[in-house]
Scaffold this motif. Structure first.
Motif, PDB file in Angstrom:
ATOM      1  N   SER A   1       0.764  -1.052   0.106  1.00  0.00           N
ATOM      2  CA  SER A   1       0.056  -0.169  -0.063  1.00  0.00           C
ATOM      3  C   SER A   1       0.910   1.435   0.014  1.00  0.00           C
ATOM      4  CB  SER A   1      -1.155   0.014   1.369  1.00  0.00           C
ATOM      5  OG  SER A   1      -0.138   0.072   2.491  1.00  0.00           O
ATOM      6  N   LEU A   2       2.085   1.272   0.234  1.00  0.00           N
ATOM      7  CA  LEU A   2       3.038   2.515   0.346  1.00  0.00           C
ATOM      8  C   LEU A   2       3.140   2.944  -1.138  1.00  0.00           C
ATOM      9  CD1 LEU A   2       4.850   4.546   1.832  1.00  0.00           C
ATOM     10  CD2 LEU A   2       6.589   2.899   1.593  1.00  0.00           C
ATOM     11  N   ARG A   3       2.650   4.210  -1.387  1.00  0.00           N
ATOM     12  CA  ARG A   3       2.660   4.946  -2.480  1.00  0.00           C
ATOM     13  C   ARG A   3       3.711   6.379  -2.426  1.00  0.00           C
ATOM     14  NH1 ARG A   3       0.593   0.558  -3.518  1.00  0.00           N
ATOM     15  NH2 ARG A   3      -1.247   0.402  -4.455  1.00  0.00           N
ATOM     16  N   LEU A   4       4.954   6.167  -2.843  1.00  0.00           N
ATOM     17  CA  LEU A   4       6.039   7.128  -2.588  1.00  0.00           C
ATOM     18  C   LEU A   4       5.760   8.128  -3.763  1.00  0.00           C
ATOM     19  CD1 LEU A   4       9.015   5.650  -1.260  1.00  0.00           C
ATOM     20  CD2 LEU A   4       7.307   6.999  -0.136  1.00  0.00           C
ATOM     21  N   ARG A   5       5.099   7.527  -5.033  1.00  0.00           N
ATOM     22  CA  ARG A   5       5.154   8.329  -6.363  1.00  0.00           C
ATOM     23  C   ARG A   5       6.259   8.911  -6.834  1.00  0.00           C
ATOM     24  NH1 ARG A   5      -0.160   6.774  -7.803  1.00  0.00           N
ATOM     25  NH2 ARG A   5      -1.670   6.697  -6.253  1.00  0.00           N
ATOM     26  N   GLU A   6       7.439   8.074  -6.682  1.00  0.00           N
ATOM     27  CA  GLU A   6       8.813   8.884  -7.070  1.00  0.00           C
ATOM     28  C   GLU A   6       8.641   9.062  -8.649  1.00  0.00           C
ATOM     29  OE1 GLU A   6      12.081   7.166  -4.451  1.00  0.00           O
ATOM     30  OE2 GLU A   6      10.660   5.656  -5.177  1.00  0.00           O
ATOM     31  N   GLY A   7       9.074  10.403  -9.162  1.00  0.00           N
ATOM     32  CA  GLY A   7       8.963  10.905 -10.474  1.00  0.00           C
ATOM     33  C   GLY A   7       7.656  11.540 -10.730  1.00  0.00           C
TER      34      GLY A   7
END
Length: 294
Positions: free
Chosen positions: A259-265
């Motif tokens: 579930s972790l969503r860092l959304r890198e980029g």
């Protein structure tokens, strides 16, 4: 069978998946040596991936995974799992297209899609049947289970008389998770009824700021500014960014890999940083110095 009973019957414990290592600039926000946040009077949570383990990581996003138990549900309607899943995916895309003119982040009501399905397949168009089918489908493609220490953490905050809220991408069955697993609806668990904000009721989904503005108005009616509230979520785009834009303090929950969503980029989270990061919900109460509202 009531919806909460169906949820309990169809749900089994889900294991946490160890989260990945965080980038150094975020890892420092996990340090227990950081000073507690001050002036916090209320705590608002995301639901899927934060208070509840979600096999898909979010609501309704597990359709691309193979879920063989979907076969038995599909056979009741003379279809294969792929056909049933395909109907739902196409129906969602079609409805989103119809709603896109109202909002860049439209939200639909899944029971309406399943009511159309039942009518098309000669099973009658009753909303009770559609709701049951919607819930059975969701429990199959996106099993959920409480995060470790979720109920205990809510209890601690409730005992401190800290107003609680929810801002979540949700469907009609989302509030029922609390009845199914915690034996009470949200309003009986310390949640302010006016801080229960669900996407299906507003017709918009996160990261739309329109999910956060009602909470800002409610807090101000209680004499609180947004910076007096702490928002806890697992997604940098859907949770941390819009909550920070609304003026809330933010906590990124990084306790489960799925579930972790860092959304890198992702350009929309460029420069966005949570105020703190936790890997266990039990660590949340120690993050801030509570001040009684009443």
């Amino acid at each position: 069978m009531t919806d909460p009973c169906l949820i309990r019957q169809k749900s089994t414990p889900l294991p946490l998946l160890p989260p990945p290592e965080l980038p150094p600039d975020l890892e420092v926000l996990c340090s227990p040596e950081l000073p507690p946040l001050k002036g916090i009077h209320s705590v608002i949570f995301d639901v899927y991936g934060t208070l509840f383990i979600s096999a898909a990581g979010d609501i309704g996003s597990g359709d691309n995974e193979p879920h063989y138990s979907l076969d038995s549900l599909a056979r009741e309607y003379g279809l294969s799992a792929e056909q049933l899943r395909g109907y739902f995916q196409k129906a969602v895309l079609k409805r989103h297209g119809e709603l896109r003119g109202r909002s860049p982040y439209p939200e639909l009501r899944v029971e309406e899609l399943w009511a159309e399905f039942l009518e098309q397949h000669g099973h009658g168009n009753t909303m009770d049947k559609a709701r049951e089918l919607a819930l059975r489908y969701e429990l199959t493609v996106n099993p959920v289970y409480p995060m470790p220490d979720a109920e205990k953490t809510l209890g601690i905050l409730r005992e401190r008389l800290i107003p609680l809220g929810l801002i979540s991408n949700a469907q009609f069955f989302t509030p029922l998770l609390f009845e199914a697993f915690f034996n009470a609806p949200p309003k009986n668990l310390g949640f302010d009824p006016e801080l229960l904000i669900y996407s299906f009721e507003l017709g918009e989904a996160k990261p739309s700021p329109n999910l956060f503005s009602p909470a800002v108005r409610r807090l101000k009616s209680l004499g609180l500014e947004p910076e007096n509230a702490l928002y806890v979520g697992n997604d940098m785009l859907n949770d941390i960014s819009p909550a920070a834009q609304a003026g809330f303090k933010t906590v990124l929950f990084a306790g489960d890999r799925r579930s972790l969503r860092l959304r890198e980029g992702e350009s929309r989270v460029k420069g966005v940083r949570p105020d703190r990061i936790i890997r266990n919900l039990k660590d949340l109460p120690a993050l801030f110095v509570p001040h009684g509202l009443y």
